[in-house]
Write a protein that holds these residues in place. Structure first.
Motif, PDB file in Angstrom:
ATOM      1  N   GLU A 194       0.948  -1.249  -0.113  1.00  0.00           N
ATOM      2  CA  GLU A 194      -0.215   0.038   0.034  1.00  0.00           C
ATOM      3  C   GLU A 194       1.053   1.681  -0.133  1.00  0.00           C
ATOM      4  OE1 GLU A 194      -2.884  -1.050   2.952  1.00  0.00           O
ATOM      5  OE2 GLU A 194      -3.744  -2.397   2.014  1.00  0.00           O
ATOM      6  N   ILE A 195       2.130   1.066   0.941  1.00  0.00           N
ATOM      7  CA  ILE A 195       2.761   2.008   0.595  1.00  0.00           C
ATOM      8  C   ILE A 195       3.402   2.600  -1.157  1.00  0.00           C
ATOM      9  CG2 ILE A 195       5.376   3.369   1.000  1.00  0.00           C
ATOM     10  CD1 ILE A 195       5.038   1.615   3.914  1.00  0.00           C
ATOM     11  N   GLU A 203       1.723   1.956  -3.386  1.00  0.00           N
ATOM     12  CA  GLU A 203       0.709   1.893  -4.630  1.00  0.00           C
ATOM     13  C   GLU A 203       0.292   3.709  -4.396  1.00  0.00           C
ATOM     14  OE1 GLU A 203      -1.705  -2.147  -4.362  1.00  0.00           O
ATOM     15  OE2 GLU A 203      -2.299  -0.454  -3.285  1.00  0.00           O
ATOM     16  N   GLN A 204       1.447   4.307  -3.877  1.00  0.00           N
ATOM     17  CA  GLN A 204       0.520   5.661  -3.565  1.00  0.00           C
ATOM     18  C   GLN A 204       1.524   6.527  -4.688  1.00  0.00           C
ATOM     19  OE1 GLN A 204       0.542   6.676   1.512  1.00  0.00           O
ATOM     20  NE2 GLN A 204       2.413   6.110   0.757  1.00  0.00           N
ATOM     21  N   VAL A 216      -2.352   5.695  -6.615  1.00  0.00           N
ATOM     22  CA  VAL A 216      -3.234   6.706  -5.639  1.00  0.00           C
ATOM     23  C   VAL A 216      -3.120   7.761  -6.996  1.00  0.00           C
ATOM     24  CG1 VAL A 216      -4.560   6.693  -3.781  1.00  0.00           C
ATOM     25  CG2 VAL A 216      -3.992   4.674  -4.221  1.00  0.00           C
ATOM     26  N   ALA A 245      -9.149   5.052  -3.420  1.00  0.00           N
ATOM     27  CA  ALA A 245      -7.169   4.939  -3.269  1.00  0.00           C
ATOM     28  C   ALA A 245      -7.070   3.316  -3.602  1.00  0.00           C
ATOM     29  CB  ALA A 245      -6.770   4.683  -1.591  1.00  0.00           C
ATOM     30  N   GLU A 269      -8.015  -0.436   1.360  1.00  0.00           N
ATOM     31  CA  GLU A 269      -6.530  -1.050   1.924  1.00  0.00           C
ATOM     32  C   GLU A 269      -7.050  -1.868   3.077  1.00  0.00           C
ATOM     33  OE1 GLU A 269      -4.095   2.749   3.669  1.00  0.00           O
ATOM     34  OE2 GLU A 269      -6.052   2.754   5.182  1.00  0.00           O
ATOM     35  N   THR A 279      -1.550   4.239   5.297  1.00  0.00           N
ATOM     36  CA  THR A 279      -0.851   4.559   4.133  1.00  0.00           C
ATOM     37  C   THR A 279      -1.507   5.527   2.976  1.00  0.00           C
ATOM     38  OG1 THR A 279      -0.231   2.536   3.174  1.00  0.00           O
ATOM     39  CG2 THR A 279       1.179   2.989   5.591  1.00  0.00           C
ATOM     40  N   LYS A 280      -1.590   4.824   2.531  1.00  0.00           N
ATOM     41  CA  LYS A 280      -2.446   5.444   1.132  1.00  0.00           C
ATOM     42  C   LYS A 280      -3.528   6.092   1.409  1.00  0.00           C
ATOM     43  CE  LYS A 280      -4.516   1.208  -0.621  1.00  0.00           C
ATOM     44  NZ  LYS A 280      -4.847   0.339  -2.108  1.00  0.00           N
ATOM     45  N   THR A 332      -2.017   9.479   2.320  1.00  0.00           N
ATOM     46  CA  THR A 332      -1.768  10.296   1.315  1.00  0.00           C
ATOM     47  C   THR A 332      -3.236  10.736   0.509  1.00  0.00           C
ATOM     48  OG1 THR A 332      -1.104   8.582   0.519  1.00  0.00           O
ATOM     49  CG2 THR A 332       0.334   9.979   1.939  1.00  0.00           C
ATOM     50  N   ALA A 333      -3.532  10.249   0.483  1.00  0.00           N
ATOM     51  CA  ALA A 333      -4.760  10.410  -1.171  1.00  0.00           C
ATOM     52  C   ALA A 333      -6.057  10.896   0.609  1.00  0.00           C
ATOM     53  CB  ALA A 333      -5.942   8.984  -0.965  1.00  0.00           C
TER      54      ALA A 333
END
Ligand code: F6R
Length: 603
Positions: A256-257, A259-260, A263, A391, A394, A400-401, A404-405
């Motif tokens: 998931e980190i 994938e940012q 996203v 995102a 999750e 995480t993502k 930021t999303a």
């Protein structure tokens, strides 16, 4: 928090076990399953700990065409086999799983269930005993007794009930806790979250609070507790089941980190049109434009994203913005301006603390927007407007993502609103470009993740405590960095406004205390350097994460250049990676930290 899966009309055991495994991310400490083969045989198996323990206890002949399963996150009573669900009544006719909290369980027990023999300490068992008592005393069928009992029950619940005198039905009820009905060909499924059963169906019925239902293999009827029929239409959910799979990653958190960056690109595609103009539902913009103050409410990581959102909203729209913890506001509602507008930030869309505030907001007819990752979630349905995070699912408990999303979507909102309000700052802001810069910067940071692993191994994994410091937006990120590190690595970490340390907490700094300093704020970068010197002189091991414009020789991480208001999108990435490696290299279960739940559906 707690996961439920029920199946009618298809070999149920593996569907339930897989579904519960997919719900593991919600957090749990015991699990159980009830199966009925519709041939007079029923099986109840429960285990403390992971679903693998439950699987080990199940023998091959324990199968069923109807079944209900549960993962329990203990609220009333310790995580023991007896307290695990499904619960049953003293005559062993009814089996019940429950997600939620029954507020008046003690009163119900005292008033209606004197002399009944209980086998657990849970609030849930009170309900199943009550259903049984009502069925016996009033000579009612299971569904009618269930509805009678529900009239007495106060609290939050998603219930699945099997009456073994009519085992081809699963009876359901929902209030405040999430539950979906999945429709199949000759079978039906009920689950806390569609993600858990996407391999079985993509057609879902969203259940609403107050819904009570009778589910068989080829029918479903939904009604109120008073027997009034309600229509709930199915819809097809457009989610790629692979989006929720770990692929080649050892843990979801790292996936998931990583994938940012994509996203950020997805948010850019969703919220900008082909002329590169920002695209937000005009009704949302129209409604917020009338506000004299914005109130952002959230919990945990989402609250930290709100702190970043506040700076953007105020800078680009000129509307004063407050950020608050939902759990504090629910029962101590803030003093309102004349024309307030509420924004709820919630990855899951189910957080009970935020929902309490939204209920009050609705009662007062205040307009509201939920920014969430989950379409159709409770907070999305109950607010006036929704903006989606885009995102993708999750799964790791540590967000995480979605964090930021949330920042990126608030940026989109600030841009659209500022433009509508004719603010020069917003009109001149090339947000689309900044989102691309953020995606590129994130990519550079995740590509050099090995350097963060070295820092985590050198400074963090042997430490009992640590600090994050920063000023301005960096302070908001310091709070998030600290939460991330402590929740997954169990290293006690505090996030501090850099200058505040010297007002008391600096007394905790001693030889080798890790202090992670964030330096992106043009107004205070030099001052933060001074604060770093203060802790260095007291023996701290300082790790510096600095924006390119403020970097000095020897800084541990230099972040690519970005608009200050967007800087959190980059600063947080090394913080997330430090948390990930500290947890992994301590040998912990990164995705499922102890005591935590992904979706916190109790207050
Ligand atoms: C921490 C984390 C939590 C959530 C909080 C609110 O990594 O994920 O702090 O942010 O429980 O959840 P949502 O955003 O679903 O309302």
């Amino acid at each position: 928090m707690c996961g439920i899966v029920g199946v009618v009309g298809k070999p149920a055991r593996d569907i339930i076990l897989n579904g519960l495994t997919n719900l593991e991310y919600r957090g749990y400490d015991s699990a159980g399953i009830y199966l009925n083969d519709l041939n007079g045989n029923e099986y109840l198996t429960k285990a403390v700990g992971r679903i693998s323990n439950l699987k080990e206890k199940l023998t091959p002949d324990e199968q069923g065409l109807v079944g209900i399963g549960h993962t329990r996150w203990a609220t009333h009573g310790k995580p023991t086999v007896d307290n695990a669900h499904p619960h049953f009544d003293e005559t062993k006719r009814f089996y019940l799983v429950h997600n939620g909290v029954i507020e008046n369980y003690a009163e119900l027990k005292e008033k209606y269930l004197q002399g009944v023999k209980f086998h657990s300490n849970t609030d849930t068992e009170v309900v199943v005993q009550l259903i049984s008592k009502i069925a016996r005393e009033k000579n009612l069928d299971g569904f009618s007794a269930f509805k009678e009992a529900l009239k007495l029950v106060k609290g939050s619940y998603a219930f699945l009930l099997v009456d073994d005198t009519e085992p081809e039905h699963v009876f359901i009820a929902k209030n405040k806790s999430p539950m979906m009905l999945g429709l199949g060909d000759g079978f039906n499924i009920i689950a806390s979250d569609a993600i858990s059963v996407l391999d079985q169906t993509k057609t879902f019925v969203d259940l609403q609070d107050g819904d009570v239902g009778d589910i068989t293999k080829d029918s479903y009827t939904i009604e109120t507790v008073d027997g009034k029929k309600v229509e709930r239409k199915p819809h097809v959910l457009d989610i790629d089941p692979n989006a929720a799979s770990k692929g080649t990653y050892e843990f979801y958190m790292l996936k998931e980190i990583d994938e940012q960056p994509s996203v950020m690109r997805k948010i850019s595609q969703t919220y900008f049109d082909e002329n590169d103009d920002v695209k937000v539902d005009p009704k949302i913009i129209d409604s917020i434009s009338k506000a004299d103050r914005i109130y952002i409410y959230a919990a945990g990581t989402s609250y930290h994203a709100g702190l970043v959102g506040k700076t953007m909203l105020e800078h680009y729209t000129g509307i004063p913005t407050e950020v608050g913890l939902a759990s504090e506001a629910g029962y101590h509602f803030p003093m309102m301006s004349k024309n307030p507008f509420f924004i709820f930030l919630t990855q899951s869309g189910e957080t009970a603390d935020s929902r309490v505030v939204l209920k009050e907001v609705n009662k007062r007819n205040i307009p509201s927007l939920t920014i969430t990752n989950v379409e159709g979630s409770t907070l999305s349905r109950e607010a006036d407007y929704t903006m989606l995070l885009e995102a993708g699912p999750e799964i790791a408990v540590a967000s995480t993502k979605a964090y930021t999303a949330q920042i990126a979507v608030q940026a989109v909102l600030a841009k659209a609103l500022g433009e509508a309000l004719n603010k020069a700052e917003a009109k001149d802001w090339n947000l689309k470009h900044d989102l691309a810069i953020a995606a590129e910067g994130m990519q550079q940071l995740v590509d050099s993740k090995e350097s963060l692993k070295e820092i985590a191994d050198k400074y963090l994994i042997k430490s009992r405590n640590a600090f994050y410091i920063g000023r301005g937006i960096d302070y908001a990120v310091a709070l998030e960095g600290a939460l991330k590190l402590k929740e997954v690595s169990y290293i006690q970490t505090e996030g501090f406004a850099a200058a505040e340390l010297k007002h008391g907490t600096i007394s905790l700094i001693e030889k080798d205390t890790p202090v992670i300093a964030l330096i992106n704020d043009p107004a205070t970068a030099d001052l933060t350097r001074g604060n770093i010197q203060e802790v260095v002189s007291r023996g701290a091991n300082v790790v510096t994460i600095a924006g390119k414009d403020f970097a000095r020789e020897g800084d541990n991480v230099v972040l690519p250049e970005i608009n200050y208001y967007m800087s959190a999108l980059l600063t947080v990435v090394p913080a997330q990676l430090l948390a990930y490696y500290a947890s992994k290299d301590k040998g912990l279960d990164v995705d499922k930290p102890r005591n935590l739940a992904k979706s916190v559906t109790v207050e």
